[in-house]
Design a protein around this motif. Structure first.
Motif, mmCIF file in Angstrom:
data_model
loop_
_atom_site.group_PDB
_atom_site.id
_atom_site.type_symbol
_atom_site.label_atom_id
_atom_site.label_comp_id
_atom_site.label_asym_id
_atom_site.label_seq_id
_atom_site.Cartn_x
_atom_site.Cartn_y
_atom_site.Cartn_z
ATOM 1 N N ILE A 195 15.698 22.411 19.126
ATOM 2 C CA ILE A 195 15.327 21.000 19.266
ATOM 3 C C ILE A 195 16.567 20.115 19.226
ATOM 4 C CG2 ILE A 195 14.098 19.112 18.114
ATOM 5 C CD1 ILE A 195 11.980 21.298 17.317
ATOM 6 N N SER A 196 17.531 20.477 18.386
ATOM 7 C CA SER A 196 18.784 19.710 18.335
ATOM 8 C C SER A 196 19.493 19.747 19.679
ATOM 9 C CB SER A 196 19.708 20.271 17.254
ATOM 10 O OG SER A 196 19.143 20.096 15.981
ATOM 11 N N TYR A 197 19.519 20.917 20.317
ATOM 12 C CA TYR A 197 20.148 21.019 21.640
ATOM 13 C C TYR A 197 19.391 20.175 22.669
ATOM 14 C CZ TYR A 197 23.335 24.736 20.155
ATOM 15 O OH TYR A 197 24.336 25.454 19.531
ATOM 16 N N GLN A 198 18.068 20.129 22.540
ATOM 17 C CA GLN A 198 17.277 19.295 23.447
ATOM 18 C C GLN A 198 17.694 17.825 23.296
ATOM 19 O OE1 GLN A 198 13.129 19.020 22.485
ATOM 20 N NE2 GLN A 198 12.621 17.903 24.338
ATOM 21 N N TYR A 199 17.778 17.348 22.071
ATOM 22 C CA TYR A 199 18.162 15.952 21.831
ATOM 23 C C TYR A 199 19.591 15.671 22.295
ATOM 24 C CZ TYR A 199 13.927 14.995 19.170
ATOM 25 O OH TYR A 199 12.618 14.808 18.792
ATOM 26 N N LEU A 200 20.488 16.617 22.065
ATOM 27 C CA LEU A 200 21.865 16.437 22.529
ATOM 28 C C LEU A 200 21.916 16.386 24.060
ATOM 29 C CD1 LEU A 200 23.658 18.799 20.007
ATOM 30 C CD2 LEU A 200 23.982 16.320 20.197
ATOM 31 N N GLY A 201 21.117 17.224 24.705
ATOM 32 C CA GLY A 201 21.042 17.189 26.159
ATOM 33 C C GLY A 201 20.496 15.872 26.664
ATOM 34 N N ASN A 202 19.444 15.380 26.025
ATOM 35 C CA ASN A 202 18.878 14.087 26.412
ATOM 36 C C ASN A 202 19.903 12.965 26.247
ATOM 37 O OD1 ASN A 202 16.331 15.051 27.101
ATOM 38 N ND2 ASN A 202 15.512 14.762 25.051
ATOM 39 N N THR A 203 20.639 12.998 25.151
ATOM 40 C CA THR A 203 21.646 11.968 24.903
ATOM 41 C C THR A 203 22.738 12.009 25.966
ATOM 42 O OG1 THR A 203 21.217 12.036 22.527
ATOM 43 C CG2 THR A 203 23.326 11.095 23.228
ATOM 44 N N GLN A 204 23.242 13.195 26.237
ATOM 45 C CA GLN A 204 24.298 13.315 27.248
ATOM 46 C C GLN A 204 23.791 12.906 28.629
ATOM 47 O OE1 GLN A 204 27.552 13.846 26.714
ATOM 48 N NE2 GLN A 204 27.010 13.813 24.547
ATOM 49 N N ALA B 212 25.142 17.679 29.532
ATOM 50 C CA ALA B 212 23.696 17.764 29.291
ATOM 51 C C ALA B 212 23.179 19.135 29.708
ATOM 52 C CB ALA B 212 22.971 16.657 30.052
ATOM 53 N N LEU B 213 23.620 19.599 30.865
ATOM 54 C CA LEU B 213 23.184 20.897 31.365
ATOM 55 C C LEU B 213 23.543 22.007 30.390
ATOM 56 C CD1 LEU B 213 21.830 22.354 33.746
ATOM 57 C CD2 LEU B 213 24.104 22.601 34.756
ATOM 58 N N PHE C 78 23.872 21.767 27.125
ATOM 59 C CA PHE C 78 22.960 21.702 25.978
ATOM 60 C C PHE C 78 21.562 22.192 26.348
ATOM 61 C CE2 PHE C 78 25.985 18.441 24.169
ATOM 62 C CZ PHE C 78 26.345 19.203 23.063
ATOM 63 N N PHE C 79 21.091 21.831 27.534
ATOM 64 C CA PHE C 79 19.767 22.288 27.957
ATOM 65 C C PHE C 79 19.739 23.802 28.175
ATOM 66 C CE2 PHE C 79 18.988 17.797 29.696
ATOM 67 C CZ PHE C 79 18.302 17.406 28.550
ATOM 68 N N GLU C 80 20.851 24.376 28.601
ATOM 69 C CA GLU C 80 20.913 25.835 28.742
ATOM 70 C C GLU C 80 20.820 26.509 27.374
ATOM 71 O OE1 GLU C 80 24.542 26.148 30.954
ATOM 72 O OE2 GLU C 80 23.488 26.123 32.892
ATOM 73 N N LYS C 81 21.471 25.938 26.366
ATOM 74 C CA LYS C 81 21.377 26.477 25.000
ATOM 75 C C LYS C 81 19.958 26.315 24.461
ATOM 76 C CE LYS C 81 26.217 25.669 23.872
ATOM 77 N NZ LYS C 81 27.180 24.947 23.035
ATOM 78 N N TYR C 82 19.366 25.177 24.729
ATOM 79 C CA TYR C 82 17.964 24.910 24.334
ATOM 80 C C TYR C 82 17.060 25.957 24.964
ATOM 81 C CZ TYR C 82 13.519 22.227 24.615
ATOM 82 O OH TYR C 82 12.216 21.805 24.578
ATOM 83 N N ASN C 83 17.224 26.186 26.266
ATOM 84 C CA ASN C 83 16.404 27.153 26.985
ATOM 85 C C ASN C 83 16.586 28.561 26.419
ATOM 86 O OD1 ASN C 83 16.534 29.239 29.516
ATOM 87 N ND2 ASN C 83 14.782 27.831 29.667
ATOM 88 N N SER C 84 17.825 28.929 26.143
ATOM 89 C CA SER C 84 18.107 30.265 25.627
ATOM 90 C C SER C 84 17.400 30.510 24.294
ATOM 91 C CB SER C 84 19.616 30.444 25.467
ATOM 92 O OG SER C 84 19.903 31.702 24.927
ATOM 93 N N LEU C 85 17.473 29.539 23.401
ATOM 94 C CA LEU C 85 16.809 29.686 22.105
ATOM 95 C C LEU C 85 15.288 29.683 22.243
ATOM 96 C CD1 LEU C 85 19.114 27.484 19.869
ATOM 97 C CD2 LEU C 85 18.865 29.966 19.795
ATOM 98 N N TYR D 46 12.580 24.410 30.766
ATOM 99 C CA TYR D 46 12.771 24.620 32.203
ATOM 100 C C TYR D 46 12.694 23.293 32.968
ATOM 101 C CZ TYR D 46 12.609 29.713 31.829
ATOM 102 O OH TYR D 46 12.889 31.030 31.531
ATOM 103 N N LEU D 47 11.809 22.407 32.550
ATOM 104 C CA LEU D 47 11.716 21.118 33.223
ATOM 105 C C LEU D 47 12.990 20.299 33.022
ATOM 106 C CD1 LEU D 47 8.001 20.025 32.651
ATOM 107 C CD2 LEU D 47 8.975 21.494 34.422
ATOM 108 N N TYR D 48 13.538 20.315 31.815
ATOM 109 C CA TYR D 48 14.802 19.604 31.576
ATOM 110 C C TYR D 48 15.929 20.184 32.427
ATOM 111 C CZ TYR D 48 13.270 16.718 27.633
ATOM 112 O OH TYR D 48 12.661 15.772 26.846
ATOM 113 N N LEU D 49 15.979 21.514 32.508
ATOM 114 C CA LEU D 49 17.007 22.134 33.344
ATOM 115 C C LEU D 49 16.820 21.725 34.805
ATOM 116 C CD1 LEU D 49 17.175 25.673 31.733
ATOM 117 C CD2 LEU D 49 19.073 24.065 31.908
ATOM 118 N N GLY D 50 15.576 21.743 35.262
ATOM 119 C CA GLY D 50 15.298 21.357 36.642
ATOM 120 C C GLY D 50 15.694 19.920 36.924
#
Length: 124
Positions: A19-28, A37-38, A40-47, A69-73
């Motif tokens: 969730i932290s990676y998701q928020y960091l991705g959103n911020t970036q 952002a990408l 962070f979203f890749e780390k979010y997806n991996s976890l 996956y939607l964030y990555l897309g």
């Protein structure tokens, strides 16, 4: 991150890190730093993938993976990497199709499925 690394079997710490990676991705992303952002979203997806694979019956982890996956897309689309964006959207779509099938009355799953299906049509 330190807690998750120190206690790798603690699902709560791993989920919190995701969730932290998701928020960091959103911020970036909101700052226009799409490459960061990408990452962070890749780390979010991996976890989220790790959590879902370890606990496939956990609906929250399956939804979290679909969301990742939607964030990555979306990020790949903003970077004009349309082929990658479609790939991620299709993965999210598949998970949301399963979630809607298993939980037909849950509005959020149906809404996300409809969004990704409509969005894929615009990229065709």
């Amino acid at each position: 991150k330190e807690l998750s690394e120190s206690y790798p079997s603690n699902v709560g710490f791993k989920n919190g890190l995701a969730i932290s990676y998701q928020y960091l991705g959103n911020t970036q992303s909101s700052l226009g730093n799409l490459e960061q952002a990408l990452q962070f979203f890749e780390k979010y997806n991996s976890l989220e993938r790790e959590l879902y694979e370890a606990y496939p019956s956990n609906v929250g982890f399956k939804n979290g993976l679909a969301v990742s996956y939607l964030y990555l897309g979306q990020t790949e689309e903003k970077l004009n990497n349309i082929a990658n964006a479609k790939k991620y959207y299709l993965q999210g779509q598949k998970l949301y199709q399963e979630l809607v099938k298993d939980f037909p009355t849950y509005h959020n799953f149906r809404q996300n499925l409809q969004w990704v299906e409509n969005h894929l049509k615009t990229l065709a």
